[in-house]
Write an enzyme that holds these catalytic residues in place. Sequence first.
Site, PDB file in Angstrom:
ATOM      1  N   ASP A  52       0.785  -1.237   0.195  1.00 20.54           N
ATOM      2  CA  ASP A  52       0.304  -0.100  -0.018  1.00 20.54           C
ATOM      3  C   ASP A  52       0.813   1.241  -0.060  1.00 20.54           C
ATOM      4  OD1 ASP A  52      -1.887  -2.027   0.077  1.00 20.54           O
ATOM      5  OD2 ASP A  52      -2.914  -0.953   1.812  1.00 20.54           O
TER       6      ASP A  52
ATOM      7  N   GLU B 274      -4.679  -0.735  -1.536  1.00 18.87           N
ATOM      8  CA  GLU B 274      -6.163  -0.875  -1.126  1.00 18.87           C
ATOM      9  C   GLU B 274      -7.068   0.128  -1.770  1.00 18.87           C
ATOM     10  OE1 GLU B 274      -8.282  -0.117   3.116  1.00 18.87           O
ATOM     11  OE2 GLU B 274      -6.313   0.044   3.183  1.00 18.87           O
TER      12      GLU B 274
ATOM     13  N   LYS C 151      -6.944  -4.978  -3.301  1.00 22.84           N
ATOM     14  CA  LYS C 151      -7.461  -5.610  -2.172  1.00 22.84           C
ATOM     15  C   LYS C 151      -8.373  -4.538  -1.451  1.00 22.84           C
ATOM     16  CE  LYS C 151      -3.787  -4.269   0.970  1.00 22.84           C
ATOM     17  NZ  LYS C 151      -4.518  -3.517   2.164  1.00 22.84           N
TER      18      LYS C 151
ATOM     19  N   LYS D 296      -7.937  -4.412   4.711  1.00 19.92           N
ATOM     20  CA  LYS D 296      -6.641  -3.989   5.256  1.00 19.92           C
ATOM     21  C   LYS D 296      -5.723  -5.226   5.186  1.00 19.92           C
ATOM     22  CE  LYS D 296      -8.797  -0.958   8.770  1.00 19.92           C
ATOM     23  NZ  LYS D 296     -10.159  -1.250   8.080  1.00 19.92           N
TER      24      LYS D 296
ATOM     25  N   VAL E 263       3.011   0.428   4.342  1.00 20.88           N
ATOM     26  CA  VAL E 263       2.361   1.143   5.363  1.00 20.88           C
ATOM     27  C   VAL E 263       0.866   0.919   5.444  1.00 20.88           C
ATOM     28  CG1 VAL E 263       3.889   3.121   4.888  1.00 20.88           C
ATOM     29  CG2 VAL E 263       1.681   2.817   3.558  1.00 20.88           C
ATOM     30  N   THR E 264       0.128   1.044   6.658  1.00 20.43           N
ATOM     31  CA  THR E 264       0.832   1.340   7.847  1.00 20.43           C
ATOM     32  C   THR E 264       1.297   0.021   8.774  1.00 20.43           C
ATOM     33  OG1 THR E 264      -1.128   1.668   8.981  1.00 20.43           O
ATOM     34  CG2 THR E 264      -0.360   3.674   8.081  1.00 20.43           C
TER      35      THR E 264
ATOM     36  N   CYS F 298      -2.444  -2.286   7.855  1.00 18.84           N
ATOM     37  CA  CYS F 298      -2.711  -3.157   6.532  1.00 18.84           C
ATOM     38  C   CYS F 298      -1.147  -4.251   6.840  1.00 18.84           C
ATOM     39  CB  CYS F 298      -2.214  -2.466   5.510  1.00 18.84           C
ATOM     40  SG  CYS F 298      -3.901  -1.657   5.123  1.00 18.84           S
TER      41      CYS F 298
ATOM     42  N   GLN G  76       7.632 -13.309  21.845  1.00 19.15           N
ATOM     43  CA  GLN G  76       7.334 -14.816  22.124  1.00 19.15           C
ATOM     44  C   GLN G  76       8.078 -15.679  21.015  1.00 19.15           C
ATOM     45  OE1 GLN G  76       3.580 -15.634  24.025  1.00 19.15           O
ATOM     46  NE2 GLN G  76       3.002 -13.374  22.818  1.00 19.15           N
TER      47      GLN G  76
END
Length: 229
Positions: free
Chosen positions: A24, A72, A129, A132, A157-158, A162, A202
């Site tokens: 994007d 997008e 798309k 997002k 971005v961002t 997204c 994690q």
Amino acid sequence: MITVPAQPFPHSFDPAHVALLCIDFQRDFVEPGGFGESLGNDVSRLRTAVGPTRAVLAAFRERGWPVIHTREGHRPDLTDLFPAKRDRGNPSLRIGEEGPMGRLLVRGSKGHDIVPELAPLPGEVVVDKPGKGSFYATDLETVLRARSITSLVVTGVTTEVCVQSTVREANDRGFEALILSDCTGSYFPEFHESALAMFAAQGAIVGWVATSTDLLGAIDSSPVPAKDM
């Protein structure tokens, strides 16, 4: 295999099965007069990601590694735009309304285009798309599997919207993701840092985080394939 210094530990990928994903980098988000600015954001904060991404894009192109761009946006008749998305917040202009670069987040408008510095070359895949995440309601997964792609180098971005949506979708589908911290950006610096921390938490639960310098240094030793004569 190419091994990149990364958080939380080094990340390795096979260059025969990697693709660069540029999410994007559109005028509507990165330049004044677009959708991002209509929400009251300082779009200059996203410009910092363009230069580093351009360097990574050049490296992938030089080696003939696949590059995929996403945009997008919505159909001109807005039949793929949910009211839940259209009516959020209190922007100066809403999706589909006329702005300085044409109708905001509508396919075919100037604002929907990718910024010139990162514009796709012929043969590079462009995924349009409506949401997002880059996998939602698109053929991105089909494109990746058809090319035997298993690893993604992620820019865009961002970071917390997204990019994060896409990386989480990729993880659920079995793709490994290396997110480049300086090739991603947010209107909110604290959201950018938080999203990066969540990716690598994690034991790289969502993906690995590195810089473009880390990546380019690692692939510099990878031989450039000879071009056909």
